[in-house]
Scaffold this motif. Structure first.
Motif, PDB file in Angstrom:
ATOM      1  N   ARG A  45       0.770  -0.893   0.093  1.00 38.63           N
ATOM      2  CA  ARG A  45      -0.083   0.145  -0.030  1.00 38.63           C
ATOM      3  C   ARG A  45       0.857   1.295  -0.070  1.00 38.63           C
ATOM      4  O   ARG A  45       0.724   2.260  -0.570  1.00 38.63           O
ATOM      5  CB  ARG A  45      -0.873  -0.012   1.347  1.00 38.63           C
ATOM      6  N   LYS A  46       1.856   1.134   0.776  1.00 42.83           N
ATOM      7  CA  LYS A  46       2.686   2.398   0.931  1.00 42.83           C
ATOM      8  C   LYS A  46       3.569   2.875  -0.511  1.00 42.83           C
ATOM      9  O   LYS A  46       3.628   3.758  -1.181  1.00 42.83           O
ATOM     10  CB  LYS A  46       3.990   2.120   1.854  1.00 42.83           C
ATOM     11  N   LEU A  47       4.057   1.540  -1.129  1.00 46.32           N
ATOM     12  CA  LEU A  47       4.597   1.647  -2.315  1.00 46.32           C
ATOM     13  C   LEU A  47       3.689   2.258  -3.424  1.00 46.32           C
ATOM     14  O   LEU A  47       3.956   3.294  -4.266  1.00 46.32           O
ATOM     15  CB  LEU A  47       5.136   0.386  -2.932  1.00 46.32           C
ATOM     16  N   LYS A  48       2.254   1.827  -3.284  1.00 50.61           N
ATOM     17  CA  LYS A  48       1.425   2.334  -4.413  1.00 50.61           C
ATOM     18  C   LYS A  48       0.914   3.635  -4.189  1.00 50.61           C
ATOM     19  O   LYS A  48       0.990   4.553  -4.971  1.00 50.61           O
ATOM     20  CB  LYS A  48      -0.051   1.514  -4.203  1.00 50.61           C
ATOM     21  N   ASP A  49       0.984   4.262  -2.921  1.00 49.80           N
ATOM     22  CA  ASP A  49       0.861   5.534  -2.447  1.00 49.80           C
ATOM     23  C   ASP A  49       1.837   6.371  -2.997  1.00 49.80           C
ATOM     24  O   ASP A  49       1.482   7.599  -3.266  1.00 49.80           O
ATOM     25  CB  ASP A  49       0.365   5.697  -1.006  1.00 49.80           C
ATOM     26  N   LEU A  50       3.274   6.111  -2.638  1.00 51.14           N
ATOM     27  CA  LEU A  50       4.437   6.968  -3.010  1.00 51.14           C
ATOM     28  C   LEU A  50       4.292   6.942  -4.404  1.00 51.14           C
ATOM     29  O   LEU A  50       4.872   8.074  -4.812  1.00 51.14           O
ATOM     30  CB  LEU A  50       5.652   6.161  -2.158  1.00 51.14           C
TER      31      LEU A  50
END
Length: 161
Positions: A45-50
């Motif tokens: 999720r963090k990778l997608k949001d970043l």
């Protein structure tokens, strides 16, 4: 015949001793698997949001990660389930500009919430919030003693606000 009976008795006794030990180990491994799966989901999720934030990158820093830690629950399985229920409440902060975050709204994210885990209900109480490119919420989970009394009234009655 007597040796065969003794051998079979020994095999059955050994199996009876191994099953409880092995089942406890399997339970611990399952809890560890859930912790790792939760971490993996958070990282994805963090990778997608970043990646989304990078596309609209601005001069000010953006929130790269948000995490929630329940501080007062010693049972690892319960703590994990509570944290899993609280993370979606703050997940949308990832990718937002740090300077544009509203501290009042951040503090109110957990207000008037009741979490049901199993047959018990818990009221999350925000104790600390560390805000920057990575945000950490430290939350206490208070068990609701009387399920008939709404969570907001319970917190007010006990001075938890």
């Amino acid at each position: 015949m007597r040796y065969l009976a003794a051998f079979l008795l020994g095999v059955m006794a050994g199996m009876a001793l191994v099953v409880p030990v092995a089942s406890r180990r399997v339970e611990l491994l399952e809890i560890e698997r859930r912790v790792l799966q939760s971490d993996l989901d958070d990282a994805r999720r963090k990778l997608k949001d970043l990646e989304e934030a990078r596309s609209r990158w601005q001069a000010s820093p953006v929130v790269r990660a948000v995490s929630v830690k329940v501080s007062n629950v010693s049972d690892r399985s319960l703590r994990l389930r509570l944290e899993e229920r609280l993370k979606p409440l703050v997940a949308e902060l990832v990718g937002r500009e740090v300077r544009r975050l509203d501290p009042v709204l951040i503090g109110a994210v957990f207000a008037d919430r009741t979490l049901r885990v199993g047959d018990k209900e818990y009221v999350p109480v925000l104790r600390q919030a560390f805000v920057g490119e990575e945000i950490l919420f430290v939350v206490e989970a208070r068990e609701v003693a009387n399920r008939r009394q709404p969570a907001a009234e319970l917190r007010h009655a006990h001075g938890w606000e």
